[in-house]
Design a protein around this motif. Structure first.
Motif, PDB file in Angstrom:
ATOM      1  N   ILE A 111       0.868  -1.180   0.000  1.00 31.11           N
ATOM      2  CA  ILE A 111       0.000   0.000   0.000  1.00 31.11           C
ATOM      3  C   ILE A 111       0.903   1.229   0.000  1.00 31.11           C
ATOM      4  O   ILE A 111       1.588   1.522   0.984  1.00 31.11           O
ATOM      5  N   GLU A 112       0.934   1.940  -1.105  1.00 32.24           N
ATOM      6  CA  GLU A 112       1.768   3.122  -1.205  1.00 32.24           C
ATOM      7  C   GLU A 112       1.091   4.311  -0.524  1.00 32.24           C
ATOM      8  O   GLU A 112      -0.142   4.415  -0.520  1.00 32.24           O
ATOM      9  N   PRO A 113       1.856   5.225   0.070  1.00 35.19           N
ATOM     10  CA  PRO A 113       1.243   6.398   0.698  1.00 35.19           C
ATOM     11  C   PRO A 113       0.547   7.262  -0.352  1.00 35.19           C
ATOM     12  O   PRO A 113       0.983   7.315  -1.509  1.00 35.19           O
ATOM     13  N   PRO A 114      -0.542   7.923   0.021  1.00 38.36           N
ATOM     14  CA  PRO A 114      -1.251   8.762  -0.953  1.00 38.36           C
ATOM     15  C   PRO A 114      -0.363   9.922  -1.403  1.00 38.36           C
ATOM     16  O   PRO A 114       0.397  10.478  -0.610  1.00 38.36           O
ATOM     17  N   PRO A 115      -0.434  10.287  -2.679  1.00 35.16           N
ATOM     18  CA  PRO A 115       0.385  11.397  -3.169  1.00 35.16           C
ATOM     19  C   PRO A 115      -0.079  12.736  -2.607  1.00 35.16           C
ATOM     20  O   PRO A 115      -1.244  12.915  -2.242  1.00 35.16           O
ATOM     21  N   LEU A 116       0.860  13.679  -2.551  1.00 39.47           N
ATOM     22  CA  LEU A 116       0.567  15.023  -2.062  1.00 39.47           C
ATOM     23  C   LEU A 116       0.594  15.997  -3.226  1.00 39.47           C
ATOM     24  O   LEU A 116       1.528  15.967  -4.041  1.00 39.47           O
ATOM     25  N   PRO A 117      -0.396  16.876  -3.336  1.00 39.64           N
ATOM     26  CA  PRO A 117      -0.364  17.855  -4.424  1.00 39.64           C
ATOM     27  C   PRO A 117       0.743  18.874  -4.207  1.00 39.64           C
ATOM     28  O   PRO A 117       0.982  19.332  -3.085  1.00 39.64           O
ATOM     29  N   ALA A 118       1.444  19.215  -5.275  1.00 38.33           N
ATOM     30  CA  ALA A 118       2.494  20.224  -5.195  1.00 38.33           C
ATOM     31  C   ALA A 118       1.876  21.617  -5.118  1.00 38.33           C
ATOM     32  O   ALA A 118       0.775  21.846  -5.629  1.00 38.33           O
ATOM     33  N   PRO A 119       2.555  22.568  -4.477  1.00 38.46           N
ATOM     34  CA  PRO A 119       2.072  23.950  -4.496  1.00 38.46           C
ATOM     35  C   PRO A 119       1.973  24.465  -5.938  1.00 38.46           C
ATOM     36  O   PRO A 119       2.666  23.978  -6.834  1.00 38.46           O
ATOM     37  N   THR A 120       1.129  25.436  -6.138  1.00 43.44           N
ATOM     38  CA  THR A 120       0.932  26.005  -7.475  1.00 43.44           C
ATOM     39  C   THR A 120       1.355  27.469  -7.481  1.00 43.44           C
ATOM     40  O   THR A 120       1.536  28.088  -6.441  1.00 43.44           O
ATOM     41  N   GLY A 121       1.502  28.018  -8.677  1.00 45.22           N
ATOM     42  CA  GLY A 121       1.787  29.440  -8.836  1.00 45.22           C
ATOM     43  C   GLY A 121       3.192  29.849  -8.506  1.00 45.22           C
ATOM     44  O   GLY A 121       3.430  31.013  -8.139  1.00 45.22           O
ATOM     45  N   ALA A 122       4.160  28.947  -8.645  1.00 41.02           N
ATOM     46  CA  ALA A 122       5.552  29.293  -8.326  1.00 41.02           C
ATOM     47  C   ALA A 122       6.082  30.325  -9.318  1.00 41.02           C
ATOM     48  O   ALA A 122       5.913  30.175 -10.530  1.00 41.02           O
ATOM     49  N   PRO A 123       6.747  31.377  -8.833  1.00 45.36           N
ATOM     50  CA  PRO A 123       7.328  32.361  -9.758  1.00 45.36           C
ATOM     51  C   PRO A 123       8.530  31.819 -10.532  1.00 45.36           C
ATOM     52  O   PRO A 123       8.846  32.326 -11.606  1.00 45.36           O
ATOM     53  N   TRP A 124       9.212  30.824  -9.971  1.00 48.34           N
ATOM     54  CA  TRP A 124      10.331  30.182 -10.682  1.00 48.34           C
ATOM     55  C   TRP A 124       9.883  28.791 -11.096  1.00 48.34           C
ATOM     56  O   TRP A 124       9.474  27.982 -10.257  1.00 48.34           O
ATOM     57  N   GLN A 125       9.973  28.491 -12.365  1.00 53.70           N
ATOM     58  CA  GLN A 125       9.580  27.174 -12.858  1.00 53.70           C
ATOM     59  C   GLN A 125      10.484  26.770 -14.016  1.00 53.70           C
ATOM     60  O   GLN A 125      10.915  27.615 -14.812  1.00 53.70           O
ATOM     61  N   ARG A 126      10.776  25.486 -14.102  1.00 48.95           N
ATOM     62  CA  ARG A 126      11.517  24.947 -15.235  1.00 48.95           C
ATOM     63  C   ARG A 126      11.084  23.508 -15.465  1.00 48.95           C
ATOM     64  O   ARG A 126      10.957  22.736 -14.509  1.00 48.95           O
ATOM     65  N   THR A 127      10.835  23.162 -16.711  1.00 47.94           N
ATOM     66  CA  THR A 127      10.450  21.800 -17.067  1.00 47.94           C
ATOM     67  C   THR A 127      11.689  21.009 -17.487  1.00 47.94           C
ATOM     68  O   THR A 127      12.508  21.490 -18.264  1.00 47.94           O
TER      69      THR A 127
END
Length: 280
Positions: free
Chosen positions: A155-171
Motif C-alpha cells: 500500500i503506497e502512501p497517498p500522493p501530495l499535491p504540489a504547491p501552485t503558482g511558483a514564480p520560478w519554474q523549469r520543465t
C-alpha cells in the motif's frame, strides 16, 4: 536482522582534489553555456557530489549495481536502497584546485515497520576539510532508506499535491542520456537509473528512476538561474515520491527574503521533492 546499531560511530576519511573537468561536464549536462573553469572557481552548492567517487572494484559490485553490503555502510539485508534526503551547512567555499579530505561517520541507524514492511534508515555525516583546515567547509547529513522487495499487496502512501503558482519554474525532460550522464559523472552504478529491465522486473517500478541527488541539484540550479548572486548558507531536501523517466517533470521555487522554498513535481502535479534553502 542483526543489530545494525553496532555500525554507529564508524568513520572513514577519503581524499580528493577538486578538478575542473567534472565542473565543465556538469555545466554541459545542466544545459548551461560553456565557461572557463579556472583554479579558485567556487563549486556551486551540491557539486561536491562530483568528487570522492565510489571506486569499488568490479568484483565488489552487487546485483543492484551498488557495492556489496558491508564495509563502511552497515550490511542491511533489504534489497531496495534509496536516497531519502539530505541536510547541508555551507561554511566556506570549496574551490577548484583545493585538496579536500572528506570524513564520513555513521551517525545513526534506525529500524521500523512501515506501510510496505520493514524499513532501515541510515544517517551518514560527511564533513569536507579543504587544504588542511581544521574546520569543515561543508557539513552534510545523508539519509538512506532500505526497503523490502516490492510486493503486489504493498500500500503506497497517498500522493501530495504540489504547491501552485511558483514564480520560478523549469520543465525537465529526464531522458536516458541525462540519467546516463549524471550516473557517469557521479560513478553511480545503481541499475535503477539505467537498466530498464532490472528496474521494472526486479524492483517493480514502472520506469527508470531519476536520481534524487540530480533532482536536488536541479532545484539548486533553479535558484542559481534566478538569483545568481545569492550565497547559500544551508539547504535541505526530502524525497517524497519517486520520479520516473516516462514523463517530463517540473522544478519550482519561490523566494521569501532569505528563505527559498523549492520543490519538484511530476507530470500529474504530485509533489516529488520538498526542499528549502537559506541565504546569507
Amino acid at each position: 536482522m542483526d543489530d545494525l546499531t553496532a555500525w554507529v560511530g564508524r568513520s572513514e576519511t577519503v581524499h580528493d582534489t577538486i578538478g575542473a573537468t567534472p565542473v565543465a561536464a556538469l555545466t554541459a549536462t545542466l544545459d548551461h553555456p560553456a565557461a572557463a573553469v579556472t583554479a579558485g572557481t567556487a563549486l556551486p552548492p551540491l557539486w561536491h557530489w562530483l568528487y570522492f567517487l565510489p571506486l569499488h572494484r568490479q568484483s565488489e559490485i552487487g546485483a543492484d549495481g551498488h557495492a556489496k553490503r558491508g564495509g563502511f555502510l552497515p550490511p542491511v539485508p533489504l534489497p531496495r536502497r534509496m536516497w531519502a534526503g539530505s541536510q547541508f551547512e555551507f561554511h566556506a567555499p570549496v574551490r577548484v584546485g583545493d585538496a579536500v579530505a572528506r570524513k564520513s561517520t555513521i551517525a545513526d541507524v534506525t529500524q521500523k515497520d512501515g506501510r510496505t514492511g520493514r524499513l532501515v534508515f541510515v544517517r551518514v555525516k560527511h564533513e569536507l576539510f579543504c587544504n588542511g583546515a581544521e574546520s569543515p567547509a561543508l557539513t552534510e547529513f545523508h539519509d538512506i532508506v532500505y526497503r523490502q522487495a516490492k510486493q503486489a499487496t504493498d500500500i503506497e502512501p497517498p500522493p501530495l499535491p504540489a504547491p501552485t503558482g511558483a514564480p520560478w519554474q523549469r520543465t525537465i525532460v529526464p531522458d536516458d542520456v541525462l540519467l546516463f550522464r549524471y550516473s557517469a559523472l557521479t560513478f553511480n552504478g545503481h541499475r535503477i537509473h539505467y537498466d530498464r529491465k532490472y528496474v521494472t522486473e526486479v524492483e517493480g517500478y514502472p520506469g527508470l528512476i531519476v536520481h534524487g541527488p540530480l533532482i536536488a541539484t536541479l532545484l539548486m540550479d533553479l535558484l542559481r538561474r534566478h538569483a545568481p548572486e545569492a550565497q547559500v548558507a544551508s539547504f535541505r531536501f526530502k524525497a517524497v515520491r519517486p520520479t520516473f523517466d516516462l514523463h517530463p517533470f517540473q522544478v519550482n521555487g519561490q523566494r521569501e527574503g532569505n528563505t527559498v522554498k523549492l520543490w519538484a513535481q511530476d507530470h500529474e502535479g504530485w509533489l516529488t521533492m520538498d526542499a528549502v534553502a537559506t541565504l546569507r
